[in-house]
Scaffold this motif. Structure first.
Motif, PDB file in Angstrom:
ATOM      1  N   TYR A  77       0.818  -1.209   0.000  1.00 49.76           N
ATOM      2  CA  TYR A  77       0.000   0.000   0.000  1.00 49.76           C
ATOM      3  C   TYR A  77       0.859   1.269   0.000  1.00 49.76           C
ATOM      4  N   ALA A  78       1.903   1.260   0.813  1.00 44.46           N
ATOM      5  CA  ALA A  78       2.743   2.454   0.912  1.00 44.46           C
ATOM      6  C   ALA A  78       4.007   2.121   1.684  1.00 44.46           C
ATOM      7  N   VAL A  79       5.031   2.942   1.486  1.00 45.91           N
ATOM      8  CA  VAL A  79       6.217   2.884   2.326  1.00 45.91           C
ATOM      9  C   VAL A  79       6.096   3.994   3.362  1.00 45.91           C
ATOM     10  N   THR A  80       6.673   3.755   4.542  1.00 39.60           N
ATOM     11  CA  THR A  80       6.473   4.699   5.644  1.00 39.60           C
ATOM     12  C   THR A  80       7.470   5.846   5.645  1.00 39.60           C
ATOM     13  N   SER A  81       8.493   5.765   4.807  1.00 42.52           N
ATOM     14  CA  SER A  81       9.519   6.807   4.759  1.00 42.52           C
ATOM     15  C   SER A  81       9.010   8.042   4.022  1.00 42.52           C
ATOM     16  N   PRO A  82       9.665   9.189   4.201  1.00 40.52           N
ATOM     17  CA  PRO A  82       9.219  10.409   3.519  1.00 40.52           C
ATOM     18  C   PRO A  82       9.515  10.416   2.025  1.00 40.52           C
ATOM     19  N   GLN A  83      10.407   9.534   1.560  1.00 37.35           N
ATOM     20  CA  GLN A  83      10.698   9.425   0.129  1.00 37.35           C
ATOM     21  C   GLN A  83      10.401   8.005  -0.350  1.00 37.35           C
ATOM     22  N   ARG A  84      10.102   7.882  -1.638  1.00 44.05           N
ATOM     23  CA  ARG A  84       9.929   6.548  -2.214  1.00 44.05           C
ATOM     24  C   ARG A  84      11.259   5.789  -2.165  1.00 44.05           C
ATOM     25  N   LEU A  85      11.152   4.467  -2.218  1.00 44.78           N
ATOM     26  CA  LEU A  85      12.335   3.629  -2.137  1.00 44.78           C
ATOM     27  C   LEU A  85      12.775   3.187  -3.529  1.00 44.78           C
ATOM     28  N   PRO A  86      14.090   3.179  -3.776  1.00 37.41           N
ATOM     29  CA  PRO A  86      14.563   2.723  -5.094  1.00 37.41           C
ATOM     30  C   PRO A  86      14.196   1.267  -5.377  1.00 37.41           C
ATOM     31  N   GLN A  87      14.037   0.473  -4.301  1.00 35.15           N
ATOM     32  CA  GLN A  87      13.657  -0.930  -4.507  1.00 35.15           C
ATOM     33  C   GLN A  87      12.192  -1.077  -4.910  1.00 35.15           C
ATOM     34  N   LEU A  88      11.355  -0.077  -4.568  1.00 38.70           N
ATOM     35  CA  LEU A  88       9.919  -0.104  -4.876  1.00 38.70           C
ATOM     36  C   LEU A  88       9.500   1.257  -5.436  1.00 38.70           C
ATOM     37  N   PRO A  89      10.019   1.634  -6.583  1.00 36.82           N
ATOM     38  CA  PRO A  89       9.782   2.998  -7.081  1.00 36.82           C
ATOM     39  C   PRO A  89       8.328   3.318  -7.402  1.00 36.82           C
ATOM     40  N   ASP A  90       7.513   2.307  -7.637  1.00 37.32           N
ATOM     41  CA  ASP A  90       6.108   2.549  -7.984  1.00 37.32           C
ATOM     42  C   ASP A  90       5.185   2.554  -6.768  1.00 37.32           C
ATOM     43  N   VAL A  91       5.737   2.277  -5.603  1.00 43.84           N
ATOM     44  CA  VAL A  91       4.920   2.266  -4.385  1.00 43.84           C
ATOM     45  C   VAL A  91       4.981   3.654  -3.747  1.00 43.84           C
ATOM     46  N   PRO A  92       3.831   4.292  -3.523  1.00 41.93           N
ATOM     47  CA  PRO A  92       3.849   5.647  -2.965  1.00 41.93           C
ATOM     48  C   PRO A  92       4.274   5.660  -1.504  1.00 41.93           C
TER      49      PRO A  92
ATOM     50  N   ALA B  33       0.037   8.785  -0.331  1.00 42.46           N
ATOM     51  CA  ALA B  33      -1.209   8.024  -0.418  1.00 42.46           C
ATOM     52  C   ALA B  33      -2.239   8.510   0.590  1.00 42.46           C
ATOM     53  N   GLY B  34      -1.786   9.229   1.598  1.00 42.75           N
ATOM     54  CA  GLY B  34      -2.649   9.687   2.677  1.00 42.75           C
ATOM     55  C   GLY B  34      -2.567   8.729   3.863  1.00 42.75           C
ATOM     56  N   PRO B  35      -2.463   9.275   5.071  1.00 46.50           N
ATOM     57  CA  PRO B  35      -2.602  10.678   5.459  1.00 46.50           C
ATOM     58  C   PRO B  35      -1.350  11.521   5.163  1.00 46.50           C
ATOM     59  N   ALA B  36      -1.592  12.721   4.689  1.00 44.83           N
ATOM     60  CA  ALA B  36      -0.500  13.623   4.352  1.00 44.83           C
ATOM     61  C   ALA B  36       0.340  13.936   5.587  1.00 44.83           C
ATOM     62  N   GLY B  37       1.660  13.968   5.401  1.00 44.58           N
ATOM     63  CA  GLY B  37       2.564  14.287   6.496  1.00 44.58           C
ATOM     64  C   GLY B  37       3.034  13.085   7.288  1.00 44.58           C
ATOM     65  N   TYR B  38       2.533  11.901   6.945  1.00 41.74           N
ATOM     66  CA  TYR B  38       2.955  10.704   7.679  1.00 41.74           C
ATOM     67  C   TYR B  38       4.429  10.421   7.399  1.00 41.74           C
ATOM     68  N   ASP B  39       5.184  10.127   8.458  1.00 39.73           N
ATOM     69  CA  ASP B  39       6.606   9.819   8.335  1.00 39.73           C
ATOM     70  C   ASP B  39       7.001   8.971   9.530  1.00 39.73           C
ATOM     71  N   SER B  40       7.363   7.736   9.286  1.00 37.62           N
ATOM     72  CA  SER B  40       7.800   6.857  10.368  1.00 37.62           C
ATOM     73  C   SER B  40       8.877   5.930   9.841  1.00 37.62           C
ATOM     74  N   THR B  41      10.102   6.252  10.154  1.00 39.82           N
ATOM     75  CA  THR B  41      11.233   5.474   9.669  1.00 39.82           C
ATOM     76  C   THR B  41      12.027   4.952  10.850  1.00 39.82           C
ATOM     77  N   GLY B  42      12.327   3.665  10.841  1.00 38.65           N
ATOM     78  CA  GLY B  42      13.210   3.128  11.855  1.00 38.65           C
ATOM     79  C   GLY B  42      14.639   3.585  11.604  1.00 38.65           C
ATOM     80  N   TRP B  43      15.466   3.566  12.623  1.00 42.00           N
ATOM     81  CA  TRP B  43      16.846   4.001  12.463  1.00 42.00           C
ATOM     82  C   TRP B  43      17.690   3.481  13.621  1.00 42.00           C
ATOM     83  N   PHE B  44      18.984   3.489  13.436  1.00 41.12           N
ATOM     84  CA  PHE B  44      19.900   3.167  14.532  1.00 41.12           C
ATOM     85  C   PHE B  44      21.209   3.911  14.322  1.00 41.12           C
TER      86      PHE B  44
END
Length: 328
Positions: free
Chosen positions: A225-240, A245-256
Motif C-alpha cells: 500500500y505504501a512505504v512509511t519513509s518520507p521518500q519513495r524507495l529505489p527498490q519499490l519505485p512505484d509504491v507511494p 497516499a494519505g494521510p498527508a505528512g505521515y513519516d515513520s522510519t526506523g533508524w539506529f
C-alpha cells in the motif's frame, strides 16, 4: 515540532556540525587500545550486519580493533545502560535504535538511564523504511481504499507488526491516529513472522520492514500500500509513500546509530564520527547496506542529537495517545 521543522533543524545542524567538526582534533594517541562497541541487537540482524560491515574499515583507519559486544534485550535498554555507565573516554560506545534512544522513555515506567542526559550521540548509521502491506485477498488495492474501508468498519481489520514497542508497532499506531481509523494491532516476535502471517492470510495487514516483504511484493504475493519513509524507495519505485497516499505528512522510519557515554570529549566523538561518515559514504558499503534493505544515513553528532530529541517528542505524543505500555 512538525516534520518540516524537524527536517529544517536537522539540516541546519548538519551544516553547523560540519563546520564545528573541522576545528576539533582528537588526542594524538586516541585510540591507544581496542574500542568496545556494544550492539543492542542479537547477531545476524540487519543492524548487527551493518556494524560488522563497518568494523574492518574502522579498524584500519583508527589503528585499533573495534570489538563488537552484542547485548540485546529490553528493547535495547540493557546494552545502552552499559554504555551510559561506562567511562567517558571513547573506549566504550554503543549502537542503539529508535526505541531505546527515543521511544522507550515513554514506553517504560522506569528506565536504567536517561537517553538525553546519559548518552552523547556520535552518528546515525542507517534508516530502516517499513512497508504497509496486505494479503492479496484484500478488496482494497490502494491505501485510500483501505482507509475508506477501515473508517466504514471500525475494528474489522487487524494489522500485524514486529512486536510491542517496536518502531513497526509505533508506525501502525501513528497510521491509525493520522488516518483516524481503528484497527486491531497484532504483535509478533519480529518482522519476519509478521510478514509470513500476512502472506498466509492469517492477518490481513501488516507493517513490516523491507527485507521481510520485498520479494513477496515483487512476486505479487503481498499488496504494497505504501512505504512509511518520507521518500519513495529505489527498490519499490512505484509504491507511494504513506504521505502521498494519505494521510498527508505521515513519516515513520526506523533508524539506529552510534552513541557514547555523556562526557566523552567532543574531539574523540568528532574523530569517530569522521571515520564512520567516511565508511558509510563508501560505495561498496552503501550497496551492501541497501541490499539488506537499510539506507546509509551518516550525520554529524549535533544533527543526530537534534533528531533524537525531535523523535522523542514525536513518539511520546503517539504513545500517550495510543496508551501503549511495556510490561517490565
Amino acid at each position: 515540532m512538525n516534520n518540516t521543522n524537524r527536517r529544517t533543524v536537522v539540516a541546519a545542524l548538519l551544516l553547523a556540525g560540519f563546520a564545528a567538526a573541522a576545528g576539533a582534533q582528537a588526542p594524538s594517541d586516541f585510540p591507544k587500545q581496542p574500542i568496545r562497541m556494544v550492539v543492542t541487537f542479537p547477531p545476524g540482524g540487519s543492524a548487527d550486519a551493518v556494524v560488522r560491515m563497518l568494523v574492518p574499515r574502522l579498524n584500519e583507519k583508527l589503528g585499533q580493533q573495534v570489538v563488537v559486544d552484542n547485548r540485546p534485550g529490553a528493547g535495547g535498554n540493557i546494552g545502552l545502560a552499559i554504555v551510559a555507565k561506562a567511562a567517558p573516554d571513547g573506549y566504550t560506545m554503543g549502537v542503539g535504535a529508535a526505541g531505546a534512544l527515543s521511544a522507550n522513555s515513554s514506553l517504560y515506567a522506569q528506565m536504567p538511564f536517561d537517553p538525553l542526559k546519559d548518552l552523547k550521540p556520535v552518528s546515525m548509521l542507517a534508516a530502516i523504511p517499513f512497508v504497509i502491506v496486505g494479503h492479496p485477498s484484500m478488496t482494497a488495492k490502494t491505501q485510500k481504499e483501505l482507509i475508506e474501508q477501515a473508517k466504514a468498519q471500525p475494528g474489522k481489520f487487524s494489522i500485524a507488526h514486529g512486536g510491542n514497542g517496536t518502531a513497526m508497532h509505533l508506525s501502525a499506531a501513528l497510521f491509525a491516529q493520522m488516518a483516524n481509523v481503528k484497527m486491531v494491532e497484532v504483535p509478533y516476535k519480529g518482522s519476519g513472522p509478521a510478514a509470513l502471517d500476512v502472506l498466509a492470510g492469517t492477518v490481513p495487514l501488516g507493517v513490516v520492514d523491507l527485507p521481510a516483504a520485498l520479494q513477496h511484493i515483487k512476486a505479487g504475493k503481498l499488496i504494497a500500500y505504501a512505504v512509511t519513509s518520507p521518500q519513495r524507495l529505489p527498490q519499490l519505485p512505484d509504491v507511494p509513500t504513506a504521505s502521498e497516499a494519505g494521510p498527508a505528512g505521515y513519516d515513520s522510519t526506523g533508524w539506529f546509530g552510534v552513541v557514547a557515554p555523556a562526557g566523552t570529549p567532543a574531539a574523540i566523538v568528532s574523530k569517530v564520527n569522521a571515520e564512520i561518515t567516511a565508511a558509510l559514504n563508501n560505495e561498496q558499503i552503501k550497496a551492501s547496506m541497501r541490499n539488506l534493505g537499510v539506507e546509509p544515513a551518516p550525520t554529524t553528532p549535533e544533527a543526530f542529537d537534534a533528531y533524537i530529541r525531535a523523535e522523542t517528542q514525536k513518539w511520546a505524543k503517539v504513545i500517550r495517545t495510543a496508551n501503549i505500555k511495556i510490561d517490565q
